[in-house]
Design a protein around this motif. Structure first.
Motif, PDB file in Angstrom:
ATOM      1  N   ILE A 423       0.747  -1.285  -0.005  1.00 13.59           N
ATOM      2  CA  ILE A 423      -0.145   0.067  -0.129  1.00 13.59           C
ATOM      3  C   ILE A 423       0.858   1.345  -0.178  1.00 13.59           C
ATOM      4  O   ILE A 423       0.666   2.123  -0.684  1.00 13.59           O
ATOM      5  CB  ILE A 423      -0.805   0.030   1.167  1.00 13.59           C
ATOM      6  CG1 ILE A 423      -2.139  -0.987   1.003  1.00 13.59           C
ATOM      7  CG2 ILE A 423      -1.528   1.401   1.342  1.00 13.59           C
ATOM      8  CD1 ILE A 423      -2.753  -1.519   2.344  1.00 13.59           C
ATOM      9  N   GLY A 424       1.942   1.315   0.724  1.00  9.81           N
ATOM     10  CA  GLY A 424       2.798   2.353   0.716  1.00  9.81           C
ATOM     11  C   GLY A 424       3.472   2.431  -0.581  1.00  9.81           C
ATOM     12  O   GLY A 424       3.581   3.713  -1.135  1.00  9.81           O
ATOM     13  N   ASN A 425       3.882   1.568  -1.285  1.00  4.48           N
ATOM     14  CA  ASN A 425       4.473   1.755  -2.594  1.00  4.48           C
ATOM     15  C   ASN A 425       3.493   2.189  -3.719  1.00  4.48           C
ATOM     16  O   ASN A 425       3.691   3.019  -4.571  1.00  4.48           O
ATOM     17  CB  ASN A 425       4.979   0.398  -3.159  1.00  4.48           C
ATOM     18  CG  ASN A 425       6.065  -0.116  -2.589  1.00  4.48           C
ATOM     19  OD1 ASN A 425       6.939   0.657  -1.936  1.00  4.48           O
ATOM     20  ND2 ASN A 425       6.465  -1.307  -2.253  1.00  4.48           N
ATOM     21  N   VAL A 426       2.130   1.853  -3.361  1.00  7.13           N
ATOM     22  CA  VAL A 426       1.155   2.449  -4.221  1.00  7.13           C
ATOM     23  C   VAL A 426       0.914   3.989  -4.159  1.00  7.13           C
ATOM     24  O   VAL A 426       0.698   4.684  -4.967  1.00  7.13           O
ATOM     25  CB  VAL A 426      -0.118   1.501  -4.032  1.00  7.13           C
ATOM     26  CG1 VAL A 426      -1.620   2.056  -4.855  1.00  7.13           C
ATOM     27  CG2 VAL A 426      -0.111   0.251  -4.669  1.00  7.13           C
ATOM     28  N   ILE A 427       0.655   4.104  -2.839  1.00  6.80           N
ATOM     29  CA  ILE A 427       0.660   5.554  -2.458  1.00  6.80           C
ATOM     30  C   ILE A 427       1.781   6.588  -2.758  1.00  6.80           C
ATOM     31  O   ILE A 427       1.451   7.474  -3.473  1.00  6.80           O
ATOM     32  CB  ILE A 427       0.113   5.709  -0.985  1.00  6.80           C
ATOM     33  CG1 ILE A 427      -1.122   5.016  -0.602  1.00  6.80           C
ATOM     34  CG2 ILE A 427      -0.124   7.224  -0.565  1.00  6.80           C
ATOM     35  CD1 ILE A 427      -1.519   5.126   0.725  1.00  6.80           C
ATOM     36  N   ALA A 428       2.898   5.932  -2.712  1.00  4.45           N
ATOM     37  CA  ALA A 428       3.987   6.691  -3.295  1.00  4.45           C
ATOM     38  C   ALA A 428       3.918   6.996  -4.543  1.00  4.45           C
ATOM     39  O   ALA A 428       4.404   8.378  -5.012  1.00  4.45           O
ATOM     40  CB  ALA A 428       5.132   5.884  -2.537  1.00  4.45           C
ATOM     41  N   ALA A 429       3.656   6.282  -5.465  1.00  5.25           N
ATOM     42  CA  ALA A 429       3.830   6.157  -6.790  1.00  5.25           C
ATOM     43  C   ALA A 429       2.692   7.403  -7.197  1.00  5.25           C
ATOM     44  O   ALA A 429       2.753   8.103  -8.235  1.00  5.25           O
ATOM     45  CB  ALA A 429       3.536   4.937  -7.525  1.00  5.25           C
ATOM     46  N   GLN A 430       1.302   7.481  -6.608  1.00 10.15           N
ATOM     47  CA  GLN A 430       0.410   8.348  -6.680  1.00 10.15           C
ATOM     48  C   GLN A 430       0.711   9.568  -6.197  1.00 10.15           C
ATOM     49  O   GLN A 430       0.288  10.807  -7.104  1.00 10.15           O
ATOM     50  CB  GLN A 430      -0.755   7.960  -5.639  1.00 10.15           C
ATOM     51  CG  GLN A 430      -2.295   7.625  -6.445  1.00 10.15           C
ATOM     52  CD  GLN A 430      -3.145   6.826  -5.472  1.00 10.15           C
ATOM     53  OE1 GLN A 430      -2.932   5.844  -5.069  1.00 10.15           O
ATOM     54  NE2 GLN A 430      -4.384   7.256  -5.741  1.00 10.15           N
ATOM     55  N   ALA A 431       1.471   9.664  -5.133  1.00 10.88           N
ATOM     56  CA  ALA A 431       2.022  11.109  -4.705  1.00 10.88           C
ATOM     57  C   ALA A 431       2.892  11.764  -5.635  1.00 10.88           C
ATOM     58  O   ALA A 431       2.839  12.876  -5.859  1.00 10.88           O
ATOM     59  CB  ALA A 431       2.647  10.867  -3.465  1.00 10.88           C
TER      60      ALA A 431
END
Ligand code: MG
Length: 497
Positions: A423-431
């Motif tokens: 989830i962290g990796n997903v949100i980081a790419a989104q950010a």
């Protein structure tokens, strides 16, 4: 005091929370000390001190007085965002204590304690059978716990929510089925091209600790970390802890060679620390004064580590500074250093995994945990299932239990924690996508190590709110969308072209 709270119950709860805050922070400081400077033989008395503090905390947070104020706050109308956040966070904090019978909590503490010992022995001997009996007990207790906590659709949801608020099996199935095929395709292409898979001589270059420490601090200061609010120490497993809004600490490990290990620990933990350091001071001493979830927290560390630092632009900016402390770097150009940083290779060990393969390690653990919780597989079968999955996803087969099913300590403490990494990796790419939209020439600025603008952007979008909004609310408020894994796959694909 507490100008963020108008509701009288919110104010009273905030007042009553102050000693609880103090206990939490004292425990954080003891935990930090345990990992850094505590003499070995201090462990027993420290364990006792910890247990006493934990009891005091429990007593305060489950006192009838405190709980009845919380009920009243929840029933109040017209709450502002901070007051709603306060009610939400405190309800979550009290959930475990109010829904689980005290005997169950005690039993779980004792079995997880015992399991951390048997896990260590099993890993050392690379023999799963030494850990198996304890893991069986833990899995059974996790199923019981799901029943106590309550869940919809899947028992695993009860555990997931404890670790990552609001996340369900349905969300994760969606995320993994969206990213796995695309990442696999990218990985196969990277392997066949061979550019990012070659080993760099930089892996063997040795450094001395003082030079490395000086280089790290020069970089941290350039990026705006303030020595008066932040410190760096050494521990076997790097981590971040917040003792207060103006006392945030990270650790790294320096092994004397292969400097990217400590370099990226510093940037990863530095990303976690930035989140805590940029929380709105108006939230001080309240339960809102901390990152909202492990997934959102991890997104901030990954953002700094991967989206900022593991880029050609950052390498360009940071190399002169690094070379002035690390002589050996004068022999390398920035492209060689970038390829060393962005190295990709399937590895059986999660903590050594690169950006492309990392999420497969999480997918594998997620699937096994989910099936254990649904009683679809048995603890007995784990070593073999683990190896089969590893072969399916990464084309490698662990040579031993130590390299496979026994590699992580996590299961000795329970299940449900791993998905937050993805989830962290997903949100980081989104950010990253939204930051590039909002900040003109973001990566131009990164190449000059000018991070003020992106730091201010992160503060506004995520950091300053602390735990005011749930992860889902925060994403929708800041980015106008929910978790969207497509940013991650397109970011990885582009980066490795
Ligand atoms: Mg982390």
């Amino acid at each position: 005091m507490y100008e963020i709270f108008q509701n009288p119950y919110a104010r009273e709860l905030a007042e009553k929370y102050r000693p609880i805050w103090a206990l939490h922070k004292s425990m954080a400081l003891l935990g930090w000390d345990l990992e850094t400077y505590m003499p070995k033989l201090g462990a027993e008395e420290r364990g006792f001190a910890d247990a006493q503090l934990e009891l005091m905390l429990q007593e305060k947070i489950t006192s009838p007085d405190f709980l009845s104020l919380l009920d009243k706050l929840e029933r109040s109308e017209g709450l502002n965002d901070y007051e709603r956040g306060l009610a939400r966070v405190l309800r979550r904090n009290t959930k475990v204590y109010t829904k689980l019978p005290p005997t169950f909590v005690q039993q779980l503490a004792s079995i997880t304690n015992q399991a951390s010992v048997s896990w260590r022995e099993a890993k050392k001997a690379s023999d799963f059978s030494k850990f198996k009996p304890d893991l069986e007990k833990i899995v059974n207790m996790m199923r019981e716990m799901a029943n106590y906590l309550g869940y919809e659709e899947h028992p695993y949801n009860a555990l997931l929510d404890l670790h990552e608020e609001g996340i369900t099996v349905k969300d994760l199935d969606g995320i993994f089925s969206a990213i796995a095929p695309s990442l696999k395709k990218t990985l196969d292409r990277i392997i066949s091209e061979g550019y990012f898979t070659r080993r760099s001589k930089l892996e063997e270059e040795r450094y001395n600790d003082d030079d490395m420490r000086a280089a790290e601090w020069e970089i941290l200061k350039r990026l705006g970390y303030d020595e008066n609010r932040f410190r760096v120490d050494v521990s076997p497993h790097p981590f971040t802890t917040s003792i207060g809004l103006n006392d945030v600490r990270i650790t790294t490990r320096r092994k004397g060679y292969d400097f990217k290990d400590t370099f990226f620990s510093i940037l990863h933990e530095g990303g976690h620390a930035l989140y805590e350091l940029q929380i709105d001071p108006a939230l001080a001493y309240t339960p809102l004064a901390g990152g909202v979830s492990s997934g959102v927290h991890e997104s901030q560390s990954r953002f700094m580590e991967n989206m900022i630092a593991r880029t050609r632009e950052f390498v360009e900016g940071v190399l002169p500074l690094l070379s002035s402390h690390l002589d050996f770097l004068k022999k390398y150009d920035s492209e060689e250093v970038f390829v060393y940083f962005a190295h990709v290779s399937p590895n059986p060990i999660r903590v050594e995994a690169d950006e492309v393969t990392y999420n497969f390690h999480i997918l594998l653990r997620y699937e096994l945990e989910k099936e254990l919780m649904a009683n679809e597989i048995k603890v007995d079968e784990l070593p073999e299932l683990w190896n089969e999955e590893m072969e399916k996803y990464l084309g490698i087969r662990p040579k031993s239990d130590a390299e496979g099913v026994l590699q992580d300590i996590h299961w000795s403490g329970g299940l449900g924690g791993f998905p937050a990494y993805t989830i962290g990796n997903v949100i980081a790419a989104q950010a990253r996508y939204h930051a590039m939209n909002d900040i003109k020439d973001l990566y131009d600025k990164v190449s000059k190590l000018e991070l003020n603008e992106v730091k201010a952007w992160l503060r506004e979008k995520i950091h300053k709110w602390g735990s005011t909004y749930s992860p889902r609310e925060l994403l929708s408020k800041s980015f106008g969308e929910g978790l969207d894994p497509s940013y991650l796959t397109s970011y990885i694909d582009q980066k490795y072209r």
